[in-house]
Design an enzyme around this catalytic site. Structure first.
Site, short mmCIF file in Angstrom:
data_model
loop_
_atom_site.label_atom_id
_atom_site.label_comp_id
_atom_site.label_asym_id
_atom_site.label_seq_id
_atom_site.Cartn_x
_atom_site.Cartn_y
_atom_site.Cartn_z
N ASN A 23 0.80 -1.23 0.00
CA ASN A 23 0.00 0.00 0.00
C ASN A 23 0.84 1.28 0.00
O ASN A 23 0.43 2.29 -0.55
CB ASN A 23 -1.00 0.01 1.16
CG ASN A 23 -0.32 -0.02 2.51
OD1 ASN A 23 0.60 -0.80 2.71
ND2 ASN A 23 -0.75 0.81 3.41
N GLU B 38 3.80 -3.71 12.49
CA GLU B 38 2.96 -2.53 12.23
C GLU B 38 1.77 -3.03 11.44
O GLU B 38 1.91 -3.39 10.27
CB GLU B 38 3.76 -1.46 11.48
CG GLU B 38 3.15 -0.09 11.61
CD GLU B 38 2.19 0.20 10.50
OE1 GLU B 38 0.97 -0.01 10.71
OE2 GLU B 38 2.63 0.63 9.43
N CYS C 244 -2.65 2.36 6.50
CA CYS C 244 -2.93 1.77 7.82
C CYS C 244 -3.38 2.84 8.80
O CYS C 244 -4.19 2.58 9.67
CB CYS C 244 -1.70 1.05 8.32
SG CYS C 244 -0.20 2.00 8.16
#
Ligand code: NAD
Length: 492
Positions: A161, A260, A293
């Site tokens: 991403n 993460e 995120c």
């Protein structure tokens, strides 16, 4: 026309094909058709990368104290080489990652290189030795110091991403710390990993210190790194499900992990916000089709102004219709979602939302915008925290708008999430905003759109959003191990 060349593995200083000779197609999110080829690493390639990294760490002087300045200079030169390749990086991000041209100048390329420079800037602040002073114990004097030493071989497993940003976050910090690295990018975006290999020799990185492996199987290389006792730490960014699996599969070798993971961050707009209209409109989730995120995918608006917010959002979404989804338009910041799997997943969750809540805008696939994975910006209102769309990370251009009564209610709703990555509040009263922020369980938080994510700041989450921090001095220190040495002498 694209600028793409076949993505190659990089093992022990050599840019190469997979040992099997196999390649796989990289699919463009814009067209649903192959846009590039990449080497398809098998177990023998991953094994070779582990051997090379272990050897570079154990048997060369790369990690030695005397090499800190040299490492800094190599990593600084490496950055200059990346900067000179800006246009290629942009093409990789656009054609493989599906980013719109406008996002190149945000997190997809520009912010990644700025973050790299931030790492260089904070490097002098790394604490290599901590003096604990002298202490007399049992009649003997002890001079105590902690030495912060490079941790070893790092497996860096990264997502699609924001591939360059995350690759930089891990690789640059680990190299500065003095570790050896095996970078394992996502199958969707191999080129933004492969380029680390392509430029490594010219930067002067010794053979074996950095290795890059990827393949069509999303799990094969990563699982080998996680299970292998010769890998000391896994630094992972991606889904919470895979993060948990890494912890499990890393347990037998007591693997150190940095994780993460996902997020479902809340953006709170209070009724006292003097910029209410702008800050509600900014809640529209469109940049990179919402695939971040730390995006604020829950918009919490005070009930006294909830209807007003709906009207603002309705108009904002309508105005945005012509401003996304064109690969040629340099101003666009929203394109497709990354792959068929995500396309089906996001559309599936949108269908769930239509059952659960009220659709204010969007809600459809948009084949009229192109043959790829284009989903229109979507907004649900009258959302309550028990709904799936309020709890699950959608990872698409979808925002859910939830009303709240007062500060305590906003805090309760924001914390009613498995995740804890980021969030924010908009208010006319900074003290009130800070008080709210201090009570929300997240790794980062912004008051009045303050930028809480930058290369010189620690980033990471709590709860299901992960473990540890990367970026900033903390990000380099994540790759150091503490060794305490006490020197005894006769007490005087
Ligand atoms: P993922 O977690 O499956 O993949 C991330 C990385 O892990 C990739 O490099 C992948 O090849 C690798 N991987 C996959 N399985 C592995 C395993 N068993 N062991 C070791 N490595 C493995 O993410 P995804 O499938 O690409 O996306 C799914 C969801 O993950 C998204 O919808 C989103 O919710 C979340 N996600 C979060 C982030 C983030 O920045 N936190 C990034 C991407 C995706």
């Amino acid at each position: 026309m694209t600028n793409l060349t076949e993505a190659k593995l990089f093992i022990n200083g050599e840019l190469r094909a997979a040992a099997s000779g196999k390649t796989f197609d990289v699919i463009s999110p814009w067209t649903d058709a192959p846009v590039n080829k990449a080497a398809d690493a098998g177990p023998e390639d991953v094994e070779a990368a582990i051997v090379a990294a272990r050897n570079a760490f154990d048997n060369t002087d790369w990690s030695h104290d005397s090499n800190r300045q040299r490492r800094f200079e190599i990593v600084a030169k490496y950055l200059e080489l990346f900067k000179a390749n800006f246009d290629r990086l942009a093409d990789f991000a656009v054609h493989e990652g599906g980013c719109a041209r406008g996002s190149v100048h945000r997190e997809q390329v520009a912010m990644a290189l700025a973050g790299w420079q931030d790492y260089l800037d904070v490097f002098p602040r790394v604490e290599w030795v901590k003096d604990y002073g002298d202490k007399v114990m049992w009649g003997m004097n002890n001079t105590r110091k902690a030495y912060h030493e490079p941790l070893g071989v790092i497996g860096a497993i990264t997502p699609w991403n924001a591939p360059l940003y995350v690759n930089v976050g891990k690789v640059v910090a680990a190299l500065l710390a003095g570790c050896a690295v095996i970078l394992k990018p996502a199958p969707d975006t191999p080129s933004l990993g492969a380029i680390f290999g392509e430029l490594a020799n010219e930067a002067g990185i010794p053979a074996g210190v950095l290795n890059v492996v990827f393949g069509s199987d999303p799990a094969l290389a990563g699982e080998m790194l996680v299970k292998d006792p010769r890998v000391d730490l896994i630094s992972f960014t991606g889904s919470t499900a895979v993060g948990k699996r890494i912890m499990e599969q890393g347990a037998p070798t007591l693997k150190r992990v940095f994780l993460e993971l996902g997020g479902k961050s809340a953006r709170i707009v209070l009724e006292d916000d003097p910029n209410f209209e702008r800050n509600v409109a900014m809640g529209m989730l469109v940049n990179h089709a919402g695939q971040g995120c730390a995006v604020q995918s829950r918009l919490l608006v005070q009930r006294s102004r909830y209807e007003e917010a709906k009207a603002i959002l309705k108009a904002t979404y309508a105005n945005f219709e012509g401003n996304w989804g064109d690969i040629e338009n340099p101003a666009h910041t929203m394109g497709p979602v990354v792959n068929r799997k995500q396309y089906d997943r996001v559309l599936g969750l949108i269908e769930v939302g239509k059952q659960e809540a009220t659709l204010l805008a969007g809600g459809n696939a948009r084949p009229d915008k192109g043959p790829g994975y284009l989903i229109e910006p979507t907004c649900f209102v009258d959302v309550t925290t028990d709904m799936r769309i309020a709890q699950e990370e959608i990872f698409g251009p979808v925002v859910v708008v939830i009303p709240f009564d007062d500060d305590a209610d906003a805090i309760r709703i924001a914390n009613d999430s498995a995740y804890g990555l980021s969030g924010g509040v908009c208010t006319g009263d900074i003290e009130r905003g800070l008080a709210i922020g201090r009570r929300i369980h997240t790794g980062t938080f912004s008051v009045n759109n303050g930028m809480c994510i930058a290369g010189d700041l620690p980033f990471g989450g709590c709860k299901a959003s992960g473990v540890g921090r990367e970026w900033g001095v903390e990000g380099i220190e994540e790759f150091l191990e503490t060794k305490l040495i006490a020197v005894g002498s006769v007490a005087g």
